[in-house]
Each structure stands twice: as structure tokens, then as C-alpha cells.
Design a protein around this motif. Structure first.
Motif, short mmCIF file in Angstrom:
data_model
loop_
_atom_site.label_atom_id
_atom_site.label_comp_id
_atom_site.label_asym_id
_atom_site.label_seq_id
_atom_site.Cartn_x
_atom_site.Cartn_y
_atom_site.Cartn_z
N LEU A 42 4.70 -16.38 -5.39
CA LEU A 42 5.17 -17.77 -5.29
C LEU A 42 5.82 -18.25 -6.58
CD1 LEU A 42 2.26 -19.43 -3.26
CD2 LEU A 42 4.55 -18.83 -2.46
N PHE A 43 5.22 -17.93 -7.72
CA PHE A 43 5.78 -18.37 -8.99
C PHE A 43 7.12 -17.68 -9.28
CE2 PHE A 43 1.37 -19.64 -10.56
CZ PHE A 43 1.65 -20.99 -10.48
N THR A 44 7.24 -16.42 -8.87
CA THR A 44 8.52 -15.72 -9.08
C THR A 44 9.62 -16.36 -8.26
OG1 THR A 44 7.36 -13.64 -9.51
CG2 THR A 44 9.68 -13.49 -8.95
N GLN A 45 9.31 -16.73 -7.01
CA GLN A 45 10.31 -17.39 -6.18
C GLN A 45 10.71 -18.74 -6.78
OE1 GLN A 45 10.78 -17.76 -1.50
NE2 GLN A 45 9.15 -19.10 -2.20
N GLN A 46 9.77 -19.42 -7.40
CA GLN A 46 10.05 -20.74 -7.95
C GLN A 46 10.84 -20.68 -9.25
OE1 GLN A 46 6.51 -23.07 -8.56
NE2 GLN A 46 7.59 -24.76 -9.55
N PHE A 47 10.49 -19.75 -10.14
CA PHE A 47 11.09 -19.73 -11.47
C PHE A 47 12.09 -18.60 -11.70
CE2 PHE A 47 6.99 -21.90 -12.00
CZ PHE A 47 7.42 -23.09 -12.60
N MET A 48 12.19 -17.70 -10.73
CA MET A 48 13.12 -16.57 -10.82
C MET A 48 12.90 -15.77 -12.11
SD MET A 48 14.66 -16.78 -7.89
CE MET A 48 16.17 -15.82 -7.99
N ALA A 49 13.97 -15.37 -12.79
CA ALA A 49 13.85 -14.49 -13.96
C ALA A 49 13.08 -15.14 -15.10
CB ALA A 49 15.23 -14.06 -14.44
N SER A 50 13.08 -16.46 -15.18
CA SER A 50 12.37 -17.15 -16.27
C SER A 50 10.86 -16.94 -16.20
CB SER A 50 12.67 -18.66 -16.21
OG SER A 50 14.00 -18.92 -16.56
N PHE A 51 10.37 -16.53 -15.04
CA PHE A 51 8.93 -16.28 -14.92
C PHE A 51 8.50 -15.12 -15.82
CE2 PHE A 51 5.21 -14.71 -12.31
CZ PHE A 51 4.37 -15.74 -12.69
N ALA A 52 9.44 -14.32 -16.26
CA ALA A 52 9.14 -13.22 -17.19
C ALA A 52 8.48 -13.75 -18.46
CB ALA A 52 10.41 -12.45 -17.53
N PHE A 53 8.90 -14.93 -18.90
CA PHE A 53 8.32 -15.53 -20.11
C PHE A 53 6.83 -15.80 -19.90
CE2 PHE A 53 6.99 -19.24 -22.57
CZ PHE A 53 7.40 -18.87 -23.85
N ALA A 54 6.48 -16.34 -18.74
CA ALA A 54 5.07 -16.63 -18.44
C ALA A 54 4.24 -15.35 -18.40
CB ALA A 54 4.97 -17.38 -17.12
N ASN A 188 13.24 -23.33 -18.38
CA ASN A 188 12.45 -24.55 -18.45
C ASN A 188 11.06 -24.23 -18.97
OD1 ASN A 188 11.12 -26.98 -18.09
ND2 ASN A 188 12.03 -27.39 -16.09
N PHE A 189 10.92 -24.31 -20.30
CA PHE A 189 9.66 -23.91 -20.94
C PHE A 189 8.48 -24.75 -20.46
CE2 PHE A 189 6.56 -24.64 -24.34
CZ PHE A 189 6.10 -23.34 -24.54
N ASN A 190 8.64 -26.07 -20.43
CA ASN A 190 7.53 -26.96 -20.06
C ASN A 190 6.99 -26.67 -18.65
OD1 ASN A 190 7.59 -28.29 -22.51
ND2 ASN A 190 9.00 -29.87 -21.78
N ALA A 191 7.91 -26.39 -17.73
CA ALA A 191 7.50 -26.13 -16.36
C ALA A 191 6.71 -24.83 -16.24
CB ALA A 191 8.72 -26.09 -15.45
N LEU A 192 6.85 -23.93 -17.22
CA LEU A 192 6.18 -22.64 -17.16
C LEU A 192 4.75 -22.69 -17.68
CD1 LEU A 192 9.12 -20.35 -18.33
CD2 LEU A 192 7.97 -20.21 -16.14
N LEU A 193 4.33 -23.83 -18.22
CA LEU A 193 2.97 -23.93 -18.75
C LEU A 193 1.93 -23.75 -17.65
CD1 LEU A 193 3.34 -26.83 -21.34
CD2 LEU A 193 3.24 -24.37 -21.77
N LEU A 194 2.17 -24.34 -16.48
CA LEU A 194 1.22 -24.19 -15.37
C LEU A 194 1.07 -22.73 -14.94
CD1 LEU A 194 -0.65 -25.15 -13.13
CD2 LEU A 194 1.36 -25.77 -11.78
N PRO A 195 2.19 -22.00 -14.70
CA PRO A 195 2.03 -20.59 -14.36
C PRO A 195 1.30 -19.78 -15.42
CG PRO A 195 4.26 -21.32 -13.88
CD PRO A 195 3.60 -22.44 -14.60
N ILE A 196 1.52 -20.11 -16.70
CA ILE A 196 0.86 -19.36 -17.77
C ILE A 196 -0.64 -19.54 -17.70
CG2 ILE A 196 0.50 -19.23 -20.27
CD1 ILE A 196 3.49 -19.86 -20.61
N VAL A 197 -1.09 -20.80 -17.61
CA VAL A 197 -2.54 -21.02 -17.58
C VAL A 197 -3.15 -20.51 -16.28
CG1 VAL A 197 -2.45 -22.99 -19.15
CG2 VAL A 197 -2.26 -23.39 -16.71
#
Length: 408
Positions: A42-54, A188-197
Motif C-alpha cells: 500500500l505504501f509503495t502504491q501511494q509514494f511510488m519510488a520515493s518510498f525507497a527513502f522510507a 515529500n519528506f514529511n509525508a514519509l514520516l508515517l511509513p517510516i515509523v
């Protein structure tokens, strides 16, 4: 120093390596359950390649948490609840209660996931699949030399998951160059905080943090002389989990990049089906079952290990108590279903317990009465503090979900 179930004779290098692999896969497969497959998809679909950072951030934080916990547990020869009790009287009992309750609640979800995997493979009702899973797991714990069997089963299941997800990843041809860029410069760094935690909570939250460390104690891998060995085990465990996470992320990314939308009810299944058709869907059933039953085993073993120091009864009948733990989890799922409130409460407690226990571990690392003349590296303490800050954020988010449940 504790001596729970420790071998009385020194282990050979071959035996040490066996236990190393067992601890690695016990921790890694415990953290790769049905929820892990769903969250990553689900997170990959939402954030695409940027999810790699998380993913990269969560792996780094995982290493910080696990290295601290594994090293202090092994050097002291004490399980997590025993260390907590020495740092603050009564804290060990509090930690044990939360760990057992959280593990119990999540085991209901693990059993359900295994039942769904059997449903995908053979068309049996999910409840029947859950019962079959429970029987298999209980038999594993009741056989002679149960933990050696657990070590072997966990390694086999872990390898199956990595190989199959890796095959799907290569079949989807994800945009690797874009992934490398976004891993450092996400959109979008801020939006990735939830996936990280969320990822950190799912891979080192609650009982998972202690799965490998407690296994090493049972194997007798304790004392300052084993610090290097234990550090390698912790790193390999996190990296094994990381490889699986990266493979799944890239497989999902390859599918959604092509324009496909994942099924909200079973997003990971969509990835396998799009990549490989009906065969892929069956492969997903195997991966889901492997992820779920390995989590059932790891959750049951580690949760009950938090009771073993309180009374000889728990030590003597450890395998039987584990079997009861699995049986009750399954009965609740079959007759009641997956109680959402229970799972959310457990998630909130798991998010809370890691910073509490990790703080306790960091304090213990400086107490000679616990670790003797062992000197815990300062850089690891800094690493641990970062992990504490992140997991406190996870606790805040979890309790937000809890409030929504009760007020909504």
C-alpha cells in the motif's frame, strides 16, 4: 548472570554458526508477516519510488535498535524482562505483561494470514487453514529438540520468501535508476514520516526486538567474548529483513509503474497475479503462508520467553505453554474473527513498549551490575536514542488510531 537453558559444554564453531542462522531467521521471519506484505504494498502504491527513502531510513533505525538490544542481552545473559527488573523494580513484570498481550493479539492476525494463504493454495475455508497452521506450529514445538526444528523451519521459510519475491521483482522490471535517486531525495519528506515509523514498529516493535536475542540466550551465546558474533547476527537479521523489504517494494513498484491499481483488500496478491498470472497468484499463497506461519512460530516463542524467568513452571513447561498460546489464538480467530479493537490496542502497546525497553537497555548498558566490565560503544547509544525518538512518534500515531477507534 542468568543461565536459562544454557548448554553446559562449549559449542563448536559449526554449532555457533547454526545458532547464528537460527537467531537471524527467527528475528527476520518474525518481522515479515501478513501485515508487512500489506503495508509495503500500500505504501509503495501511494509514494511510488520515493518510498525507497522510507525503506532505507527504517533499515538504519532497525540496526540501531537491534544492535543495542542484542548486545546488552547477550553480554548480560539476561532476557529483556530480567534486565528491566534490574533497572527498575517491577518494570520487568510490566514489560512481560505488555509483550505477552501484544504478541497474543498479533498472533490472531498471523494465524488468519496463514489461513488465507492455504485458502489461496487449496481453496479451503480460511478458518480450516488457520486450524491446520496451528496444528503444524504446535507439532513443531512439541517434538524433541524443538528449537533445532524451529531454527531449520525458519531458515527454509525465510529462503522461500526471499527467492519467490525476488523472482517476481525481476519479472516486473522496476525503475531502478529513479529508485536510487528518490532513496536520497524523496518528493515529500514529511509525508514519509508515517511509513517510516510504521515500518520500524512492524520490524522491531514489541516482541520482535527480542526474538533473536532471546534465542541466542537459549543457545548459550552469552558474555563479552561473544559481542562480535552477536553483532554480526543482529546485522544479518536486519539485512535479511531489508532484502525482503526491498524485493517486495521493487516488485510492487514495477507493477504500479505500469499503471495497475492494487486490490485494496489484498494488495500484495495483485502484484504476484499481474507479474505472473494465475501461477503468480499461487506463488503469493505460498509466500503469504510462509510469512504467516513463521510469524506464528516466532511470535509464540518470543512472547512466552518473557514469562520463563518468573517461575520454574514456565521454564519446565515452555513448549506446552507455547502450544496453548497458539491454540487459544486460533480458537479466537475461528470463533470470533480478528477483533479490530484488540489488534489496534496491541499495536498501540507495541509502539509504546519499544522506546520503554530500548531506554531501559541503554541505561543497563552503563550498569556494571548488569554488563560487568563490558563497555557499550557511545555511537550505539546515540543510534539507540534516535530509534527511541522515532518509535515515540510511532506510539503517538498508534494511540491516535486507538482514540479514533473508540470515539468513531
Amino acid at each position: 548472570m542468568s543461565n536459562h537453558s544454557l548448554p553446559q559444554t562449549p559449542m563448536s564453531e559449526r554449532e555457533r554458526k547454526k545458532f547464528l542462522r537460527g537467531a537471524i531467521f527467527l528475528m527476520a521471519t518474525s518481522s515479515i508477516g501478513p501485515a508487512f506484505l500489506t503495508q509495503t504494498s500500500l505504501f509503495t502504491q501511494q509514494f511510488m519510488a520515493s518510498f525507497a527513502f522510507a525503506i532505507v531510513a527504517s533499515i538504519i533505525i532497525d540496526i540501531g535498535a537491534q544492535l543495542n538490544i542484542w548486545r546488552v542481552i547477550s553480554v548480560s545473559g539476561l532476557r529483556g524482562q530480567e534486565i528491566a527488573g534490574k533497572v527498575l523494580p517491577g518494570l520487568g513484570i510490566f514489560v512481560a505483561i505488555l509483550m505477552v498481550f501484544g504478541g497474543f493479539a498479533f498472533n490472531i492476525g498471523n494465524v488468519a494470514g496463514a489461513g488465507l494463504g492455504i485458502n489461496v493454495l487449496f481453496g479451503l475455508p480460511v478458518e480450516v487453514g488457520a486450524i491446520i497452521t496451528a496444528v503444524m506450529a504446535i507439532v513443531i514445538f512439541l517434538v524433541r529438540n524443538a528449537m533445532r526444528v524451529v531454527d531449520w523451519v525458519m531458515q527454509v521459510l525465510g529462503i522461500i520468501m526471499i527467492v519467490m519475491v525476488g523472482y517476481v521483482m525481476f519479472s516486473t522490471s522496476p525503475p531502478l535508476q529513479e529508485v536510487l535517486v528518490k532513496a536520497v531525495l524523496p518528493d515529500n519528506f514529511n509525508a514519509l514520516l508515517l511509513p517510516i515509523v510504521t515500518l520500524v514498529g512492524g520490524t522491531v516493535g514489541g516482541y520482535i526486538s527480542f526474538a533473536g536475542g532471546h534465542r541466542l540466550i537459549d543457545a548459550g551465546v552469552v558474555g563479552k567474548e561473544n559481542v562480535g558474533f552477536v553483532s554480526r547476527a543482529a546485522n544479518y537479521g536486519i539485512l535479511t529483513t531489508g532484502v525482503m523489504r526491498v524485493f517486495l517494494f521493487l516488485a510492487v513498484l514495477g507493477v504500479v509503474t505500469l499503471g495497475y491499481t492494487l486490490d485494496e483488500g489484498n494488495p500484495a496478491a495483485t502484484v504476484f497475479q499481474v507479474a505472473l498470472g494465475d501461477i503468480g497468484y499461487k506463488m503469493f499463497g505460498i509466500v503469504l503462508f510462509a510469512a504467516a506461519i513463521s510469524s506464528v512460530i516466532g511470535c509464540a516463542y518470543t512472547s512466552i520467553s518473557f514469562l520463563r524467568s518468573f517461575h520454574p513452571f514456565f521454564e519446565k513447561y515452555n513448549s506446552a505453554i507455547i502450544a496453548v498460546f497458539i491454540a487459544i489464538s486460533t480458537i479466537i480467530f475461528v470463533f470470533i474473527g480478528r477483533p479490530v479493537a484488540l489488534l489496534v490496542i496491541a499495536g498501540a502497546l507495541n509502539a509504546l513498549i519499544l522506546p520503554v525497553v530500548l531506554t531501559t537497555i541503554l541505561i543497563a548498558s552503563r550498569k556494571k551490575s548488569i554488563v560487568g566490565d563490558y563497555r557499550h560503544p557511545s555511537w550505539l547509544i546515540v543510534f539507540g536514542i534516535i530509534a527511541i525518538i522515532v518509535t515515540i512518534g510511532a506510539g503517538y500515531i498508534s494511540f491516535g488510531a486507538l482514540l479514533e477507534l473508540w470515539t468513531g
